[in-house]
Design a protein around this motif. Sequence first.
Motif, mmCIF file in Angstrom:
data_model
loop_
_atom_site.group_PDB
_atom_site.id
_atom_site.type_symbol
_atom_site.label_atom_id
_atom_site.label_comp_id
_atom_site.label_asym_id
_atom_site.label_seq_id
_atom_site.Cartn_x
_atom_site.Cartn_y
_atom_site.Cartn_z
ATOM 1 N N GLU A 227 -29.843 16.485 29.981
ATOM 2 C CA GLU A 227 -28.916 17.404 29.850
ATOM 3 C C GLU A 227 -27.603 16.769 30.671
ATOM 4 O O GLU A 227 -26.448 16.751 30.396
ATOM 5 C CB GLU A 227 -29.016 18.743 30.345
ATOM 6 C CG GLU A 227 -30.006 19.690 29.486
ATOM 7 C CD GLU A 227 -29.122 19.960 28.351
ATOM 8 O OE1 GLU A 227 -29.477 19.758 27.171
ATOM 9 O OE2 GLU A 227 -27.987 20.686 28.346
ATOM 10 N N THR B 142 -26.181 13.507 29.237
ATOM 11 C CA THR B 142 -25.402 13.485 27.895
ATOM 12 C C THR B 142 -24.302 14.603 27.889
ATOM 13 O O THR B 142 -23.395 14.726 27.297
ATOM 14 C CB THR B 142 -26.252 14.102 26.661
ATOM 15 O OG1 THR B 142 -26.862 15.256 27.127
ATOM 16 C CG2 THR B 142 -27.167 12.851 26.483
ATOM 17 N N GLU B 143 -24.415 15.455 29.050
ATOM 18 C CA GLU B 143 -23.204 16.416 29.204
ATOM 19 C C GLU B 143 -22.696 16.376 30.483
ATOM 20 O O GLU B 143 -22.968 17.210 31.351
ATOM 21 C CB GLU B 143 -23.991 18.036 28.788
ATOM 22 C CG GLU B 143 -24.542 18.025 27.425
ATOM 23 C CD GLU B 143 -24.708 19.506 27.162
ATOM 24 O OE1 GLU B 143 -25.251 19.317 26.041
ATOM 25 O OE2 GLU B 143 -24.366 20.249 27.896
ATOM 26 N N PRO B 144 -21.737 15.516 30.729
ATOM 27 C CA PRO B 144 -21.300 15.393 31.983
ATOM 28 C C PRO B 144 -20.289 16.650 32.583
ATOM 29 O O PRO B 144 -19.310 16.364 33.101
ATOM 30 C CB PRO B 144 -20.270 14.063 31.767
ATOM 31 C CG PRO B 144 -20.030 14.127 30.228
ATOM 32 C CD PRO B 144 -20.780 14.981 29.364
#
Lengths: 288, 101
Positions: free
Chosen positions: B36, B39-41
């Motif tokens: 997570e 991929t989700e900054p």
Amino acid sequence: MGRALIFSDPKVVELVRTQFVACAVRTGWYLAPEEKEFLKQINHPGGTFRMYACTAGGKGLPIVRSKSRLAELEAVLDNFEPEPNPKILALSAESESLEMRPPADTEVLYVVWNVLDGMELLPLDKHPVYGKLQREAGFDRLWVRKDEVQALARGEFPESLKKRMFTGVHQVFFLPEWKKLVVTIEDGRLSGSVHAQAESGKNGYQMDLLGAVETNQGKLTRFDMVAKGTWRNDQVSAYGSNLTWAGKGDREVTLAVSFTLADRNDLLAQTPPSAVNVPQAMDRYINP
Amino acid sequence: MYSPRYIVWCLALPLLMSAVAGVATNRSSADDKSVEKKTEPGHAKLTTGEFEKLHKQLQIKDQPWAAISWQPSITEARKLAAKENKPILLFTGNGHLLACG
């Protein structure tokens, strides 16, 4: 391109709205032969973006550069003389069949986007032209097939619509595929996220999706959605889109995109999506 | 009769299994978090309030140029101009004035 500049003056909007018949067409890609002929007849200079005036019968009314757009348009009106019964050739059946209108039974969504944060904005007092272009919202259309509407009514977000939405609105969703895309519809509430990243670099986007979908007897009655998140593309090639400016800084910006169900009979809804630039592109677009 | 060693083993087994499962669960959740994170900054989740505000802000009908009735074809513009005795203002180009940005 140029909308923000030409129509920033409300007097220009009012004059065009009431005294002219306005028409916008993409001549660089495809035009019916009869309409190409008409452009020759009015001595249209061709090339990239042009604003040009003419009569229905085919007389060119050149726009002479003046101190303001308003003055230029007022001069056109001064030179205009109504023509009694101008001859207007109807389009041939073939030309009509190649018109890039929303196919029967499709719905149209308006797509509007703007940069919320992260773009270095030029001050409007010092840069009235580029400053306005930077702040101009982008606009596109998205077609939704009848079978996709039926899927939405069942609470499903069909793959074909995902593909058209996240590759067809190509100014924003500029990559041919995504790494992750989750969209769910529960009791009419749409939610999800999309993430795409270019293989070769840092360009890509990552957005949350939230919205509402309503149908009534197989008809789409509401489609409101917002995508919001980070966006970066230093390779953007566009004509005046604010995303060109967002990309130039080689930085990540926060972008918001809205999708709204249009009345498909609206004139604005008749303009084809940007991805449909020639008649041959329609089939690929509608069946991605 | 069961041997004391067997009884201890039977009592200890569920505890051992749940401990192993716990480690596995924690590891799995830690792995998910790292994915997570990668991929989700960290952009903030879109809230309902924000959705409503942004959706209202990003409406095409609010754009000044959208007040104009844009004819989608030259032929239709000509027909209307003849009917209304008005000149045609034509916007042409490689891109579409009403497209993109």
